[in-house]
Design a protein around this motif. Structure first.
Motif, PDB file in Angstrom:
ATOM      1  N   CYS A 117      35.518  -6.679  11.963  1.00  8.47           N
ATOM      2  CA  CYS A 117      34.671  -7.352  10.978  1.00  8.47           C
ATOM      3  C   CYS A 117      34.441  -6.364   9.838  1.00  8.47           C
ATOM      4  O   CYS A 117      33.827  -5.306  10.034  1.00  8.47           O
ATOM      5  CB  CYS A 117      33.349  -7.785  11.603  1.00  8.47           C
ATOM      6  SG  CYS A 117      32.298  -8.729  10.472  1.00  8.47           S
ATOM      7  N   VAL A 118      34.965  -6.694   8.664  1.00  7.80           N
ATOM      8  CA  VAL A 118      34.904  -5.799   7.512  1.00  7.80           C
ATOM      9  C   VAL A 118      33.940  -6.383   6.482  1.00  7.80           C
ATOM     10  O   VAL A 118      34.151  -7.491   5.988  1.00  7.80           O
ATOM     11  CB  VAL A 118      36.295  -5.609   6.877  1.00  7.80           C
ATOM     12  CG1 VAL A 118      36.210  -4.672   5.676  1.00  7.80           C
ATOM     13  CG2 VAL A 118      37.280  -5.069   7.908  1.00  7.80           C
ATOM     14  N   THR A 119      32.891  -5.650   6.175  1.00 12.12           N
ATOM     15  CA  THR A 119      31.909  -6.114   5.193  1.00 12.12           C
ATOM     16  C   THR A 119      31.816  -5.100   4.050  1.00 12.12           C
ATOM     17  O   THR A 119      31.984  -3.898   4.247  1.00 12.12           O
ATOM     18  CB  THR A 119      30.519  -6.299   5.828  1.00 12.12           C
ATOM     19  OG1 THR A 119      30.128  -5.092   6.494  1.00 12.12           O
ATOM     20  CG2 THR A 119      30.548  -7.418   6.851  1.00 12.12           C
ATOM     21  N   LYS A 145      35.968   4.630   3.207  1.00 10.02           N
ATOM     22  CA  LYS A 145      36.352   4.415   1.820  1.00 10.02           C
ATOM     23  C   LYS A 145      37.505   3.415   1.796  1.00 10.02           C
ATOM     24  O   LYS A 145      38.535   3.643   2.436  1.00 10.02           O
ATOM     25  CB  LYS A 145      36.764   5.734   1.173  1.00 10.02           C
ATOM     26  CG  LYS A 145      35.631   6.730   0.992  1.00 10.02           C
ATOM     27  CD  LYS A 145      36.115   7.987   0.284  1.00 10.02           C
ATOM     28  CE  LYS A 145      34.958   8.961   0.067  1.00 10.02           C
ATOM     29  NZ  LYS A 145      35.420  10.206  -0.621  1.00 10.02           N
ATOM     30  N   SER A 146      37.328   2.331   1.075  1.00  9.56           N
ATOM     31  CA  SER A 146      38.333   1.271   1.104  1.00  9.56           C
ATOM     32  C   SER A 146      39.700   1.751   0.638  1.00  9.56           C
ATOM     33  O   SER A 146      40.731   1.303   1.148  1.00  9.56           O
ATOM     34  CB  SER A 146      37.868   0.096   0.246  1.00  9.56           C
ATOM     35  OG  SER A 146      37.574   0.514  -1.071  1.00  9.56           O
ATOM     36  N   ALA A 147      39.740   2.678  -0.310  1.00  9.35           N
ATOM     37  CA  ALA A 147      41.018   3.151  -0.841  1.00  9.35           C
ATOM     38  C   ALA A 147      41.752   4.071   0.129  1.00  9.35           C
ATOM     39  O   ALA A 147      42.957   4.274   0.000  1.00  9.35           O
ATOM     40  CB  ALA A 147      40.796   3.871  -2.162  1.00  9.35           C
ATOM     41  N   ALA A 163      37.295  -9.133   4.284  1.00  6.46           N
ATOM     42  CA  ALA A 163      38.518  -9.322   5.057  1.00  6.46           C
ATOM     43  C   ALA A 163      39.767  -9.405   4.184  1.00  6.46           C
ATOM     44  O   ALA A 163      40.785  -8.773   4.478  1.00  6.46           O
ATOM     45  CB  ALA A 163      38.384 -10.573   5.924  1.00  6.46           C
ATOM     46  N   GLU A 164      39.706 -10.178   3.117  1.00  9.88           N
ATOM     47  CA  GLU A 164      40.897 -10.367   2.285  1.00  9.88           C
ATOM     48  C   GLU A 164      41.370  -9.049   1.690  1.00  9.88           C
ATOM     49  O   GLU A 164      42.572  -8.759   1.657  1.00  9.88           O
ATOM     50  CB  GLU A 164      40.612 -11.390   1.186  1.00  9.88           C
ATOM     51  CG  GLU A 164      40.405 -12.803   1.710  1.00  9.88           C
ATOM     52  CD  GLU A 164      40.294 -13.806   0.573  1.00  9.88           C
ATOM     53  OE1 GLU A 164      40.802 -13.518  -0.522  1.00  9.88           O
ATOM     54  OE2 GLU A 164      39.701 -14.878   0.792  1.00  9.88           O
ATOM     55  N   GLN A 165      40.448  -8.240   1.212  1.00  6.80           N
ATOM     56  CA  GLN A 165      40.816  -6.942   0.641  1.00  6.80           C
ATOM     57  C   GLN A 165      41.377  -6.014   1.717  1.00  6.80           C
ATOM     58  O   GLN A 165      42.331  -5.272   1.470  1.00  6.80           O
ATOM     59  CB  GLN A 165      39.600  -6.296  -0.006  1.00  6.80           C
ATOM     60  CG  GLN A 165      39.088  -7.044  -1.226  1.00  6.80           C
ATOM     61  CD  GLN A 165      37.772  -6.452  -1.724  1.00  6.80           C
ATOM     62  OE1 GLN A 165      36.812  -6.286  -0.969  1.00  6.80           O
ATOM     63  NE2 GLN A 165      37.737  -6.109  -2.998  1.00  6.80           N
ATOM     64  N   ALA A 166      40.797  -6.061   2.915  1.00  3.91           N
ATOM     65  CA  ALA A 166      41.255  -5.187   3.994  1.00  3.91           C
ATOM     66  C   ALA A 166      42.677  -5.549   4.432  1.00  3.91           C
ATOM     67  O   ALA A 166      43.509  -4.657   4.660  1.00  3.91           O
ATOM     68  CB  ALA A 166      40.297  -5.276   5.180  1.00  3.91           C
ATOM     69  N   PHE A 175      45.456  -9.408  10.149  1.00  8.98           N
ATOM     70  CA  PHE A 175      45.719 -10.823   9.928  1.00  8.98           C
ATOM     71  C   PHE A 175      44.419 -11.545   9.618  1.00  8.98           C
ATOM     72  O   PHE A 175      43.454 -11.475  10.384  1.00  8.98           O
ATOM     73  CB  PHE A 175      46.396 -11.435  11.163  1.00  8.98           C
ATOM     74  CG  PHE A 175      47.710 -10.788  11.485  1.00  8.98           C
ATOM     75  CD1 PHE A 175      48.884 -11.266  10.938  1.00  8.98           C
ATOM     76  CD2 PHE A 175      47.760  -9.666  12.304  1.00  8.98           C
ATOM     77  CE1 PHE A 175      50.102 -10.654  11.220  1.00  8.98           C
ATOM     78  CE2 PHE A 175      48.967  -9.045  12.593  1.00  8.98           C
ATOM     79  CZ  PHE A 175      50.145  -9.545  12.048  1.00  8.98           C
ATOM     80  N   LEU A 176      44.431 -12.238   8.496  1.00  5.18           N
ATOM     81  CA  LEU A 176      43.243 -12.956   8.045  1.00  5.18           C
ATOM     82  C   LEU A 176      43.076 -14.238   8.841  1.00  5.18           C
ATOM     83  O   LEU A 176      44.047 -14.914   9.164  1.00  5.18           O
ATOM     84  CB  LEU A 176      43.375 -13.283   6.552  1.00  5.18           C
ATOM     85  CG  LEU A 176      42.136 -13.824   5.831  1.00  5.18           C
ATOM     86  CD1 LEU A 176      41.065 -12.752   5.767  1.00  5.18           C
ATOM     87  CD2 LEU A 176      42.520 -14.270   4.422  1.00  5.18           C
ATOM     88  N   VAL A 177      41.830 -14.597   9.140  1.00  3.82           N
ATOM     89  CA  VAL A 177      41.537 -15.859   9.817  1.00  3.82           C
ATOM     90  C   VAL A 177      40.625 -16.684   8.907  1.00  3.82           C
ATOM     91  O   VAL A 177      40.121 -16.205   7.897  1.00  3.82           O
ATOM     92  CB  VAL A 177      40.864 -15.639  11.186  1.00  3.82           C
ATOM     93  CG1 VAL A 177      41.815 -14.937  12.128  1.00  3.82           C
ATOM     94  CG2 VAL A 177      39.582 -14.829  11.043  1.00  3.82           C
TER      95      VAL A 177
END
Length: 227
Positions: A117-119, A145-147, A163-166, A175-177
């Protein structure tokens, strides 16, 4: 009674949920966007109690994070006061835990390693939560750090508002759900009930601060010590 103000950029939510072992129904739901919504949570709580016609809730469930510093302080304080006033128990649930019943099913169906779970956090960072290895322990939540983030080895389902960015960082492993936002009040209530019944490891209804609090010196410097 469900209280959620973890994602300040989304909304603050209060709901009276009637729940049994397998199903749940919101008898009353209030929500409002951003920090303004956080500020009126006590009023929303009063409205939900009145509309549901409850004398008192049997259980208070509060989303403890990760998320907004202000939102977590407000919702956890309100949950503690509500539980104390009515003499009912209160438990904490994370954003990932609230989504876990749906995510666990998808992991089994699609034969993935697990879920993440990425927030979103401030300054180009994410909070990444993964499930607990067993019901007696709590799942880890880390700040990255996202980058620079490298997802763990394996094949992972990803949910949460980041999620989409990750997934774009490692499309071969992530894999996006369809579950990309927040859990419903019914889902939050269900996980809270499992925790109250002792079927999940205890989590206190206190803010989950992944990052240490920020403290800045006053622009004019510290005042002199009183004589």
């Amino acid at each position: 009674m469900v209280l959620d103000a973890a994602p300040a950029a989304v909304e603050a939510r209060v709901a009276a949920v009637l729940l049994d072992e397998h199903d749940g129904k919101s008898l009353s739901l209030r929500h409002a966007p951003g920090h303004d919504g956080i500020g009126i949570m006590p009023s929303m709580l009063e409205e939900c109690l009145a509309e549901s016609e409850w004398q008192a809730p049997d259980l208070v469930v509060v989303v403890v994070g990760p998320g907004s510093f202000t939102g977590l302080r407000t919702s956890c304080s309100l949950a503690a006061g509500l539980a104390f006033g009515f003499g009912c128990p209160v438990v904490g649930v994370t954003r990932g835990e609230a989504l876990s019943p749906v995510l666990d099913t998808l992991v089994r169906q699609e034969e993935r390693t697990g879920w993440l779970c990425v927030t979103t956090a401030r300054r180009g960072r994410w909070f990444v939560e993964s499930p607990a290895p067993d019901p007696t322990t709590l799942g880890p939540v880390i700040a990255v750090k996202s980058a620079e983030w490298e997802p763990p080895t394996g094949s992972w389902i990803v949910a949460g508002d980041g999620a989409e960015q990750a997934v774009a960082c490692a499309p071969d492993r992530l894999f996006l759900v369809t579950v990309t936002g927040e859990a419903s009040p019914e889902d939050i209530a269900h996980v809270g009930l499992l925790r109250h019944q002792g079927r999940l490891a205890a989590r206190p209804p206190l803010p989950l601060y992944v990052d240490p609090p920020e403290a800045k010196l006053p622009a004019a410097g510290l005042r002199a010590r009183p004589e």
